[in-house]
Enzyme design. Structure first.
Site, PDB file in Angstrom:
ATOM      1  N   HIS A 171       0.992  -1.188  -0.190  1.00 31.10           N
ATOM      2  CA  HIS A 171      -0.036   0.186   0.057  1.00 31.10           C
ATOM      3  C   HIS A 171       0.768   1.155   0.201  1.00 31.10           C
ATOM      4  O   HIS A 171       0.806   2.060  -0.060  1.00 31.10           O
ATOM      5  CB  HIS A 171      -0.674   0.051   1.164  1.00 31.10           C
ATOM      6  CG  HIS A 171      -1.966  -1.044   0.876  1.00 31.10           C
ATOM      7  ND1 HIS A 171      -3.214  -0.885   0.041  1.00 31.10           N
ATOM      8  CD2 HIS A 171      -2.289  -2.261   1.816  1.00 31.10           C
ATOM      9  CE1 HIS A 171      -3.891  -2.302   0.522  1.00 31.10           C
ATOM     10  NE2 HIS A 171      -3.222  -3.016   1.498  1.00 31.10           N
ATOM     11  N   ASP A 207      -3.318 -10.183  -3.487  1.00 31.25           N
ATOM     12  CA  ASP A 207      -3.850  -9.717  -1.922  1.00 31.25           C
ATOM     13  C   ASP A 207      -4.986  -9.263  -2.059  1.00 31.25           C
ATOM     14  O   ASP A 207      -5.006  -8.488  -3.638  1.00 31.25           O
ATOM     15  CB  ASP A 207      -2.940  -8.322  -1.640  1.00 31.25           C
ATOM     16  CG  ASP A 207      -3.281  -8.531  -0.144  1.00 31.25           C
ATOM     17  OD1 ASP A 207      -2.730  -8.847   0.723  1.00 31.25           O
ATOM     18  OD2 ASP A 207      -4.027  -7.413   0.156  1.00 31.25           O
ATOM     19  N   HIS A 209      -6.445  -6.808  -1.168  1.00 35.22           N
ATOM     20  CA  HIS A 209      -6.843  -5.789  -1.653  1.00 35.22           C
ATOM     21  C   HIS A 209      -6.086  -4.846  -2.678  1.00 35.22           C
ATOM     22  O   HIS A 209      -5.216  -5.324  -2.691  1.00 35.22           O
ATOM     23  CB  HIS A 209      -6.463  -4.943  -0.472  1.00 35.22           C
ATOM     24  CG  HIS A 209      -7.130  -5.528   0.784  1.00 35.22           C
ATOM     25  ND1 HIS A 209      -7.104  -6.060   2.161  1.00 35.22           N
ATOM     26  CD2 HIS A 209      -8.365  -4.951   1.748  1.00 35.22           C
ATOM     27  CE1 HIS A 209      -7.795  -6.352   2.579  1.00 35.22           C
ATOM     28  NE2 HIS A 209      -8.464  -5.960   2.366  1.00 35.22           N
ATOM     29  N   ASP A 292      -4.790 -12.868   1.737  1.00 38.57           N
ATOM     30  CA  ASP A 292      -6.342 -12.551   2.895  1.00 38.57           C
ATOM     31  C   ASP A 292      -7.993 -12.211   1.880  1.00 38.57           C
ATOM     32  O   ASP A 292      -8.636 -12.481   2.540  1.00 38.57           O
ATOM     33  CB  ASP A 292      -6.119 -11.495   3.407  1.00 38.57           C
ATOM     34  CG  ASP A 292      -5.431 -10.072   2.068  1.00 38.57           C
ATOM     35  OD1 ASP A 292      -5.107 -10.136   0.811  1.00 38.57           O
ATOM     36  OD2 ASP A 292      -5.299  -8.734   2.635  1.00 38.57           O
TER      37      ASP A 292
HETATM   38 ZN   LIG Z   1      -4.844  -6.404   2.189  1.00 45.41          ZN
END
Ligand SMILES: [Zn+2]
Length: 352
Positions: A171, A207, A209, A292
């Site tokens: 991120h 991931d 996200h 995740d």
């Molecule tokens: Zn994540």
């Protein structure tokens, strides 16, 4: 299952253990805990993997993907916070921001770096969920060394390497950190591959996200393709403001999935990323490997199974590229080790 991919490891991660993050003004337990990396390590070692110690690396490739000001802030933030007395008045043990230079606040004025340390964090960190604890810098720098070492192994002829990075990194943009991430380990790995002679690299983020950091860092470059398959931020998921499908361009592909998507839709997304890497004629692959997207992970609403992760590993191996895996998210201690192992075993199955 048995595993021959080398696992790169740094003990420094253990020092990063913030007490809490702050979400909508409320302190919440930190789930990005040291046990995550220890659990993965145990699962991989039980499967026969051998550990390689992360080698210290100079800041060169780190500074090729991050502004020096961000790196300097992270390096000195906790000591400065402690010296300023903020750890006992008002009693915040970790560095946390409270004021953020949004576009609306600035309204076209160039942002400055605030004099007050309590406000300066907002110049570099875009959320309140990513506190800096006493051991955070050494852990984040150790994770970068792990990713760099894994890239070195691959540049020197290993078919693949896995960096057991903690804290995660995907991120983090060129100048700003957040989302439980401090330095972009996977972006550093891609940059390190480029520095060691790989002409074109693909960074394909699994991931749950959006991998907003790499998208931002490599946006204007055609030597590094970025791709990400993730839950649709438009459905109400982190990072909320970015990661939409229409941000895709010639060297960036965002595949967004509806909540409750399972193996079939997720693997179709993985296939789209693989096709983009083929078209890009990438010569090496970096995989930010968050697990995740798993069915039981509370931090994302996707429903991918262990078999799904194993199949993704197989399909990625079909590219036939030297590959660096970099650990990102995944928060269920009971299953995280098995999910990472399944992905890497699938990769080895696909190579053979
Ligand atoms: Zn994540």
């Amino acid at each position: 299952m048995s595993l021959s991919i080398p696992v790169v490891w740094s003990d420094e991660h253990r020092g990063h253990d913030p007490a809490t993050g702050v979400w909508i003004g409320v302190p919440i337990p930190n789930d990005e805990v040291p046990e995550r990396a220890e659990t993965i390590r145990a699962a991989l070692e039980a499967a026969g993997a051998h550990l390689v110690a992360a080698e210290p690396h100079a800041d060169d490739t780190l500074l090729a993907v991050h502004d020096a000001a961000l790196v300097d802030f992270l390096r000195g933030a906790w000591e400065a916070w402690s010296s300023a007395g903020l750890t006992y008045d008002p009693g915040q043990p970790d560095v946390v921001g409270y004021l953020f230079p949004t576009a609306g606040l600035l309204s076209g004025v160039e942002p400055r770096v605030p004099q007050a340390l309590s406000a300066r964090t907002g110049a570099y960190c875009y959320d309140t969920l990513t506190p800096i604890s006493p051991g955070t810098w050494d852990a984040a720098r150790g994770a970068v060394d792990a990713a760099s070492t894994a890239a070195d192994l691959v540049a020197e002829g290993a078919p693949a390497a896995y960096a057991c990075c903690r804290p995660p990194g995907h991120h983090v943009t060129r100048s700003s950190f957040g989302g439980s991430c401090y330095l972009n380990n996977a972006a550093v790995a891609a940059q390190q591959l480029r520095a060691r002679g790989c002409k074109r690299a693909a960074l394909l983020d699994l991931d749950a996200h959006h991998g907003n950091g790499a998208q931002a860092i490599f946006r204007d470059r055609d030597d590094v393709l970025t791709g990400s398959v993730h839950v649709d931020p438009g459905a109400g998921w982190f990072p909320h403001f970015v990661g939409f499908a229409d941000e895709s361009g010639p060297t960036n592909l965002n595949v967004t999935l509806a909540p409750d998507s399972g193996d079939e839709a997720w693997l179709e997304g993985v296939d789209l990323l693989i096709a983009a890497a083929r078209e890009h004629r990438s010569a090496a692959l970096v995989v930010p490997l968050g697990v995740d997207a798993a069915v039981d992970d509370p931090n994302a609403p996707l429903r991918v199974t262990e078999l799904g992760f194993r199949e993704a590993g197989r399909r990625l191996a079909g590219l036939g590229l030297p590959t660096v895996f970099v650990q990102e998210g995944g928060y269920v201690l009971e299953t995280i080790g098995a999910l990472v192992l399944a992905t890497l075993v699938g990769f080895e199955e696909g190579r053979s």
